[in-house]
Design an enzyme around this catalytic site. Structure first.
Site, PDB file in Angstrom:
ATOM      1  N   GLN A 249      -0.339  10.496  -3.899  1.00 56.79           N
ATOM      2  CA  GLN A 249      -0.535   9.951  -2.553  1.00 56.79           C
ATOM      3  C   GLN A 249      -2.011   9.998  -2.142  1.00 56.79           C
ATOM      4  OE1 GLN A 249       1.949   8.447  -0.649  1.00 56.79           O
ATOM      5  NE2 GLN A 249       0.242   7.864   0.641  1.00 56.79           N
TER       6      GLN A 249
ATOM      7  N   LYS B  20       9.295   7.689   0.842  1.00 56.96           N
ATOM      8  CA  LYS B  20       9.457   7.197  -0.537  1.00 56.96           C
ATOM      9  C   LYS B  20      10.573   7.966  -1.247  1.00 56.96           C
ATOM     10  CE  LYS B  20       4.696   5.619  -0.718  1.00 56.96           C
ATOM     11  NZ  LYS B  20       3.296   5.981  -0.913  1.00 56.96           N
TER      12      LYS B  20
ATOM     13  N   ASP C  91       1.712   2.252  -8.884  1.00 51.55           N
ATOM     14  CA  ASP C  91       0.820   1.800  -7.805  1.00 51.55           C
ATOM     15  C   ASP C  91      -0.053   0.636  -8.278  1.00 51.55           C
ATOM     16  OD1 ASP C  91       1.170   3.030  -5.359  1.00 51.55           O
ATOM     17  OD2 ASP C  91      -0.103   4.760  -5.833  1.00 51.55           O
TER      18      ASP C  91
END
Ligand code: NDP
Length: 291
Positions: A96, A52, A119
């Site tokens: 994460q 990422k 997200d």
């Protein structure tokens, strides 16, 4: 329509669109910024976070990687999230998953400013998805699946769709997208308690498999000519492979591919889309922060 849906090519297309938008934002003095928080040493998480951050650098995005030790406390993680919520250079925040067991992931997600929740897991964004409020952030994997269906020319409107899996990350948002006024599909959500799953699946024009079980969907579960999106990423032992394992999806690829009209491979299908949609969400967050 090509039968094998090339997720890498579609992801490249999404990222090429992002490059134009990034330039426009930069011309207006805004560099989209993404912060990725990694708690602990999980090897797979490290790989995801690394890719990422690398993708951000490639595209000229500002990024921050914050690594906390495996024994970090809930308060430590919340403090980082709070700092990032207040950082004007950061437009998107993700922590994460999965964090170590002492961390309450739900509480962390709720602490993220919904305007920076790229997200799409914060309750406010979940509600916006259900309400079809376009200002919200849609989880990256299911929005990537919708884009793959569109790029492959699969008609969702009026189609019978079966989503196998009801997680908040994939199954549920996928079902909401398919049934939305954007998707217009007739949706069935199947899970571990579903009876006669094979029969349910055989009705489907579109199957989205998000189960986490290698090669679970077999040819006898698929109608001739259906489109199949395989979200699963599973490691199976393979002594002939360099690493001793290979990646397979939730769909028995060869036998299902012989029967369906379109299918995503694993790897190279849904996987590359997830990161592309994350970048796209970060740009949206940056745009919305100045509008
Ligand atoms: P979860 O484990 O959270 O959810 C799995 C779902 O599958 C559950 O709803 C479960 O039902 C259902 N299920 C389990 N067994 C059966 C069964 N025998 N019959 C029918 N349904 C069943 O997984 P995720 O949604 O997080 O992920 C699914 C897969 O997608 C995994 O392989 C994961 O690695 C992959 N993934 C890939 C991503 C990508 O970028 N390509 C991103 C995210 C995930 P129940 O609710 O009843 O337990």
């Amino acid at each position: 329509m090509s039968k094998i849906i090339d997720g890498k090519a579609v992801a490249e297309k999404v990222l090429a669109e992002c490059v134009d938008e990034i330039q426009q934002l930069k011309n207006n003095g805004v560099t989209p910024g993404l912060a990725v928080v990694l708690v602990g040493e999980d090897p797979a998480s490290k790989v995801y976070v690394g890719s990422k951050v690398r993708k951000c650098a490639e595209l000229g995005l500002h990024s921050r990687k914050i690594e906390l030790p495996a024994d970090a406390s809930q308060a430590d993680v919340l403090a980082v999230v709070q700092e990032l919520n207040e950082d004007p250079l950061i437009h998107g925040i993700l922590v994460q998953s999965p964090p170590p067991p002492q961390i309450d992931e739900d509480a962390i997600v709720k602490a993220i400013d919904p305007a920076k929740d790229v997200d799409g897991f914060h309750p406010e964004n979940v509600a916006k998805l259900a309400l079809e409020d376009a200002s919200g952030f849609v989880p990256c994997t299911p929005s990537g699946c919708m884009r793959l269906l569109k790029e492959a020319g699969v008609e969702t409107s009026g189609a019978e769709a079966v989503v196998i899996g009801r997680s908040m990350i994939v199954g549920k948002p996928m079902a909401l997208l398919l049934m939305s006024k954007q998707g217009n599909a007739t949706v069935t959500v199947a899970h571990s308690r579903t009876k006669e799953l094979a029969e349910v699946c055989r009705r489907a024009d579109i199957i989205v498999a998000a189960i986490g079980m290698p090669e679970f969907v077999t040819a006898d579960m698929v109608k001739e000519g259906a489109a199949v999106i395989d979200v699963g990423i599973n490691r199976v032992e393979d002594p002939s492979a360099k690493r001793g394992y290979r990646l397979v999806g939730d769909v028995a690829y060869d036998e299902v591919a012989a029967k369906c009209s379109a299918i995503t491979p694993v790897p190279g299908g849904v996987g590359p889309m997830t990161i592309a949609m994350l970048i796209s969400n970060t740009i949206k967050a940056a745009r919305q922060s100045v509008s």
